[in-house]
Design an enzyme around this catalytic site. Structure first.
Site, short mmCIF file in Angstrom:
data_model
loop_
_atom_site.label_atom_id
_atom_site.label_comp_id
_atom_site.label_asym_id
_atom_site.label_seq_id
_atom_site.Cartn_x
_atom_site.Cartn_y
_atom_site.Cartn_z
N HIS A 1 0.74 -1.52 -10.04
CA HIS A 1 1.98 -0.72 -10.06
C HIS A 1 2.62 -0.49 -11.43
CE1 HIS A 1 2.72 0.44 -5.99
NE2 HIS A 1 2.54 -0.79 -5.52
N ASP B 1 -3.22 1.02 -5.83
CA ASP B 1 -1.82 0.99 -6.29
C ASP B 1 -1.72 0.59 -7.77
OD1 ASP B 1 -1.16 1.81 -3.78
OD2 ASP B 1 0.38 0.31 -3.44
N ASP C 1 2.94 4.11 -10.09
CA ASP C 1 4.24 4.20 -9.39
C ASP C 1 5.07 2.93 -9.57
OD1 ASP C 1 4.10 6.78 -8.49
OD2 ASP C 1 3.32 6.27 -6.50
N ARG C 2 6.38 3.10 -9.48
CA ARG C 2 7.38 2.04 -9.61
C ARG C 2 7.47 1.49 -11.02
NH1 ARG C 2 9.90 0.59 -5.13
NH2 ARG C 2 9.05 1.30 -3.15
N HIS D 1 -7.51 -1.41 0.37
CA HIS D 1 -6.13 -1.59 -0.07
C HIS D 1 -5.22 -2.03 1.06
CE1 HIS D 1 -2.47 -1.19 -2.34
NE2 HIS D 1 -1.97 -0.46 -1.38
N ARG E 1 6.09 0.15 8.22
CA ARG E 1 6.18 1.17 7.17
C ARG E 1 6.34 2.58 7.71
NH1 ARG E 1 3.79 -1.15 2.35
NH2 ARG E 1 2.63 -3.02 2.88
N HIS F 1 -1.56 -4.44 -1.03
CA HIS F 1 -0.57 -3.60 -0.33
C HIS F 1 0.75 -4.27 0.03
CE1 HIS F 1 0.49 -0.02 1.93
NE2 HIS F 1 0.25 -0.50 3.11
#
Length: 467
Positions: free
Chosen positions: A212, A239, A242-243, A320, A368, A395
């Site tokens: 991330h 992942d 992002d973030r 993932h 989610r 995840h």
């Protein structure tokens, strides 16, 4: 009151517990539902957050915060039209609320942009960005003193220079970034959707979970565990972006190593290597800030070629997210997935990127709002049918950086310590050896990074939408 205090302290897991208890005593309190919805949003349980916001509005249809929360949940799920409806309601009720108007306009912009994208996508001849690039003739200015590919090729020397360059918060020249992207697209597009590798008795592989955009923590993994090489293979389980606000640095480093060691450095797609997520959680904004919209388009094309799962010695399956919404899925089914696209809303490709394990048997709807949650019996049946020993997935943030569930048959590994600069979790990676495939866990803690906040490039609705 104590629950509100816990929420303010950002202890979201306990806040959820307290609000759940409060709601058992007082099931018609809209504020409790709304506050639990916020805690779910913060822990990325967007499905539960949506349900709670809806419940708050069933209890009190005039509770304005409920519309806010529901809109934020829908935004997080990429359901922009539904979000727009709730923002419209807020603006109608509170015409002078500047924040609400800003969110309404922002959301409206996305809905229009999506409609426009759909209109041009139906032009069947969707060209690759590569066709419109003339990389050969891009000039590298004389005042650029950073790393350059050697004869257009990634070398170990280049990788070490690039990592140091990034560490000093400097930008790789766009020509070099494009060279890496075009080459890595070519390498990934030749791979199957299910990559199969064999470790010899004496060999080990390191499996890392979500990173991330936490570039300084990625460098720390390499410091602790050695740089990738043909004798020190790695698998990064999705992942990457992002973030965290150093996603460009993370992904270019990972792609560089993929080019350097194509057979011993492995990358799998996560749910954040997708357009919807990148639009909301920062990667698209970051690429546009550091480079151009056109480069983001190329990243998007490359992400679509990332494999979806990896099988080690026919015994361990890595993906993932997790297992499937229905029984009977085989490794052969995974080989057949046509992955070069944005993931669908359901089916095996969606599940591989999005599902989560649960402690109880059976399946339930996902916290989610996408895919499902699967129990130990589901894991057991899948492993038996496919003659596998266990699965490794990522995840989900775990306090210890990893978690072993389903009687040792489902292992989660997460490699972004102190996730989003606030979760206080450890990171971890796993060693698997060819001799016995017994997982060995290695934990590490976050290292300092330059003063750039996480989500610095995220969509303003995700930055402010948590109010």
């Amino acid at each position: 009151a104590s629950a509100g205090l816990i929420l303010m302290k950002k202890d979201y897991e306990n806040a959820i517990k307290y609000y759940t208890e409060a709601l058992e005593l007082n099931p018609s309190n809209a504020i409790y539902y709304s506050n639990r919805s916020l805690a779910y949003l913060r822990t990325e349980c967007y499905g539960y957050a949506l349900a709670d916001a809806t419940k708050a509005l069933e209890v009190d249809k005039n509770y304005i915060k409920g519309y806010y929360r529901r809109a934020t949940s829908n935004m997080a799920l990429g359901k922009f039209k539904a979000a727009l409806k709730d923002y419209e309601t807020v603006v109608r009720v509170r015409p002078n609320d500047k924040d609400a108007r800003m969110k309404y306009q922002e959301c409206n912009k996305i809905v229009k942009q999506k409609a426009f994208e759909r209109a041009i996508a139906s032009d069947e001849t969707k060209k690759s960005v590569v066709d419109s690039l003339d990389i050969e003739n891009m000039t590298i200015e004389d005042d650029y003193t950073g790393p350059k590919l050697e004869d257009g090729k990634v070398t170990l020397k280049f990788m070490k220079e690039m990592m140091d360059w990034f560490k000093d918060q400097k930008k790789l020249h766009r020509k070099c970034a494009y060279q890496i992207l075009v080459q890595v697209k070519d390498v990934l597009s030749k791979l199957p959707s299910l990559v199969e590798i064999t470790l010899k008795e004496t060999e080990k592989i390191t499996i890392c979970g979500d990173t991330h955009g936490q570039y300084y923590d990625l460098l720390n993994i390499f410091k602790l565990n050695g740089l990738p090489s043909d004798t020190n293979p790695y698998l990064f389980n999705g992942d990457f972006v992002d973030r965290g606000s150093f996603s460009v640095e993370v992904i270019l480093t990972l792609f560089g190593f993929k080019l350097l060691y194509p057979n011993n450095f492995h990358l799998l797609r996560g749910n954040h290597e997708t357009d919807n997520m990148n639009q909301m959680y920062g990667f698209e904004g970051e690429v546009k800030a550091k480079y151009t919209a056109q480069m983001f388009q190329l990243f998007s094309e490359v992400f679509q070629w990332l494999p979806l799962a990896q099988c080690i010695n026919n015994k361990v399956l890595v993906m993932h997210g997790g297992l499937f919404s229905e029984d009977g899925v085989t490794l052969e089914d995974l080989r057949k997935i046509d992955r070069n696209r944005q993931p669908p809303d359901s089916g095996p490709m969606c599940d591989l990127l999005w599902s989560d394990p649960q402690p109880q048997n059976g399946r339930s709807i996902s916290k989610r709002g996408v895919s499902c949650q699967f129990g130990p019996d589901v894991t057991e049946r899948f492993l038996e049918q496919n003659k596998l020993d266990f699965i490794v997935r990522s995840h989900e943030v775990k306090a210890e950086g990893y978690e072993v569930t389903h009687s040792g048959k489902c292992i989660t590994v997460f490699s972004a310590p102190n996730y989003c600069d606030q979760m206080g979790n450890k990171g971890a990676y796993i060693h698997l050896r060819g001799s016995d495939l017994k997982p060995e866990f290695h934990q590490f803690t976050a290292v300092p990074h330059p003063n750039v906040k996480p989500m610095a490039y995220a969509n303003t609705l995700m930055q402010l939408g948590m109010m």
